[in-house]
Design a protein around this motif. Structure first.
Motif, PDB file in Angstrom:
ATOM      1  N   CYS A  73       0.834  -1.211   0.000  1.00 16.12           N
ATOM      2  CA  CYS A  73       0.000   0.000   0.000  1.00 16.12           C
ATOM      3  C   CYS A  73       0.862   1.252   0.000  1.00 16.12           C
ATOM      4  O   CYS A  73       0.546   2.246  -0.681  1.00 16.12           O
ATOM      5  CB  CYS A  73      -0.919   0.001   1.221  1.00 16.12           C
ATOM      6  SG  CYS A  73      -2.082  -1.366   1.287  1.00 16.12           S
ATOM      7  N   THR A  77       0.907   4.155  -3.046  1.00 16.05           N
ATOM      8  CA  THR A  77       0.322   5.477  -2.802  1.00 16.05           C
ATOM      9  C   THR A  77       1.073   6.580  -3.533  1.00 16.05           C
ATOM     10  O   THR A  77       0.479   7.575  -3.953  1.00 16.05           O
ATOM     11  CB  THR A  77       0.317   5.780  -1.287  1.00 16.05           C
ATOM     12  OG1 THR A  77      -0.400   4.746  -0.613  1.00 16.05           O
ATOM     13  CG2 THR A  77      -0.352   7.109  -0.991  1.00 16.05           C
ATOM     14  N   GLN A 101      -3.840  11.767  -1.056  1.00 12.67           N
ATOM     15  CA  GLN A 101      -2.513  11.166  -1.070  1.00 12.67           C
ATOM     16  C   GLN A 101      -1.755  11.511   0.211  1.00 12.67           C
ATOM     17  O   GLN A 101      -1.106  10.652   0.822  1.00 12.67           O
ATOM     18  CB  GLN A 101      -1.710  11.638  -2.289  1.00 12.67           C
ATOM     19  CG  GLN A 101      -0.354  10.958  -2.415  1.00 12.67           C
ATOM     20  CD  GLN A 101       0.573  11.634  -3.403  1.00 12.67           C
ATOM     21  OE1 GLN A 101       0.895  12.815  -3.246  1.00 12.67           O
ATOM     22  NE2 GLN A 101       0.993  10.907  -4.425  1.00 12.67           N
ATOM     23  N   ILE A 104      -3.293   9.337   3.121  1.00 10.34           N
ATOM     24  CA  ILE A 104      -2.988   7.903   3.045  1.00 10.34           C
ATOM     25  C   ILE A 104      -1.498   7.656   3.245  1.00 10.34           C
ATOM     26  O   ILE A 104      -1.097   6.740   3.977  1.00 10.34           O
ATOM     27  CB  ILE A 104      -3.469   7.319   1.699  1.00 10.34           C
ATOM     28  CG1 ILE A 104      -4.994   7.387   1.605  1.00 10.34           C
ATOM     29  CG2 ILE A 104      -3.007   5.881   1.546  1.00 10.34           C
ATOM     30  CD1 ILE A 104      -5.558   6.924   0.274  1.00 10.34           C
TER      31      ILE A 104
END
Length: 320
Positions: A73, A77, A101, A104
């Motif tokens: 992940c 990102t 963005q 996260i």
């Protein structure tokens, strides 16, 4: 689009790497390969842990399994967007996409802090309290610990993101970075920004980064002291070998984070910041699976069991 009464910025421009076309294409090729290899490494670890019953029962590999998912992940990102901007140097990103963005990326970074602490706790309990370890790190306790890491990581940065997103951005809208980083974003906000930078820095640096680093140092310090007192040289060397891999990963992560705060002021600041960010967004996730698994005997044994199982299935199919 207006996000506050005086905000007129609808999109940002990520300046990225200000280099020539040839160097840009070289970076594109290098980091595209690194991204694919990083995904392959971490997917392999997840598949191996799920496929091998013995690994799947061990708390350390339950944590490592989630850590690999986190790394997938993490790189996904920022790296795909960075590769796109290297291939098509435009850099335009909408306000909402930028803050999504931002949220996260930093939430995953905080989650990694918590997972490194969870791994340190696991090693501390396994080495310092071996008789109580099965009860203290049962499957239920381990999954509660995993869920806590994910939840805390994603809850913690909601406040800073909301505070920064509510600021007015009057222009210019150029972010001198390849990701939506709070530092460059705050520099674009219309004054006054008040105490928001101090609040964000305290909540992130003081409570998460330094707090988890302190916990990790205490845990591994206790582990080292316990191992030094051990009279069984063979088990001591094996334990030292195991925690050495953990310490390398911890050093890589917190070393690069520390690099963000010792960047020299002046014109070179943004360039050094980009390099450091690039290291822990693209290179560290590529190195971590290799560090954890390259010389790990349990992983090698699991690979051997999986290969023998596949060979057995092939033989049975041929006999049938």
């Amino acid at each position: 689009m207006e996000f506050t009464n005086s905000s007129t910025v609808e999109e940002f421009i990520l300046l990225g790497f200000q280099i020539g076309q040839q160097k840009r294409h070289l970076l594109l090729a290098i980091f595209a390969v690194l991204y694919i290899l990083t995904l392959a490494e971490n997917i392999t670890i997840i598949t191996l842990v799920h496929a091998d019953v013995q690994l799947a029962r061990l708390p350390m590999y339950i944590l490592l399994n989630n850590f690999s998912l986190l790394e997938i992940c993490y790189v996904s990102t920022t790296v795909p967007r960075m590769l796109f901007d290297l291939a098509f140097p435009c850099g335009v990103i909408s306000f909402h996409e930028c803050f999504l963005q931002f949220y996260i990326f930093f939430s995953l970074g905080h989650t990694e802090c918590f997972f490194l602490s969870a791994m340190a706790l696991d090693r501390y309990l396994a080495i310092c309290h071996p008789l109580r370890y099965p009860q203290m790190m049962s499957h239920k306790s381990c999954y509660v610990l995993v869920a806590t890491c994910w939840v805390l990581g994603f809850l913690w940065h909601i406040g800073p993101v909301i505070l920064i997103s509510r600021l007015s951005f009057c222009g210019p809208n150029i972010i001198d970075h390849f990701v939506c980083d709070p530092g460059p974003i705050l520099s674009l906000a219309c004054p006054p920004v008040g105490n928001i930078p101090i609040i964000c820095q305290f909540s992130v640096d003081g409570l998460i980064v330094l707090g988890n680093l302190f916990f990790v140092v205490l845990s591994y310090g206790a582990v080292v002291l316990t191992l030094m007192k051990s009279s069984r040289r063979g088990s001591r060397m094996k334990a030292f070998s195991t925690i050495s891999f953990h310490l390398v990963v911890v050093t890589l992560f917190y070393g690069t984070v520390a690099g963000m705060y010792v960047v020299p002021s002046g014109e070179s600041q943004s360039h050094v910041t980009k390099v450091v960010t690039l290291f822990f967004t693209a290179i560290t996730p590529f190195l971590n699976p290799l560090i954890y698994c390259l010389r790990n005997n349990q992983v090698k044994e699991a690979v051997g069991r999986l290969q023998r199982r596949k060979i057995g299935l092939v033989k049975r199919k041929l006999i049938v």
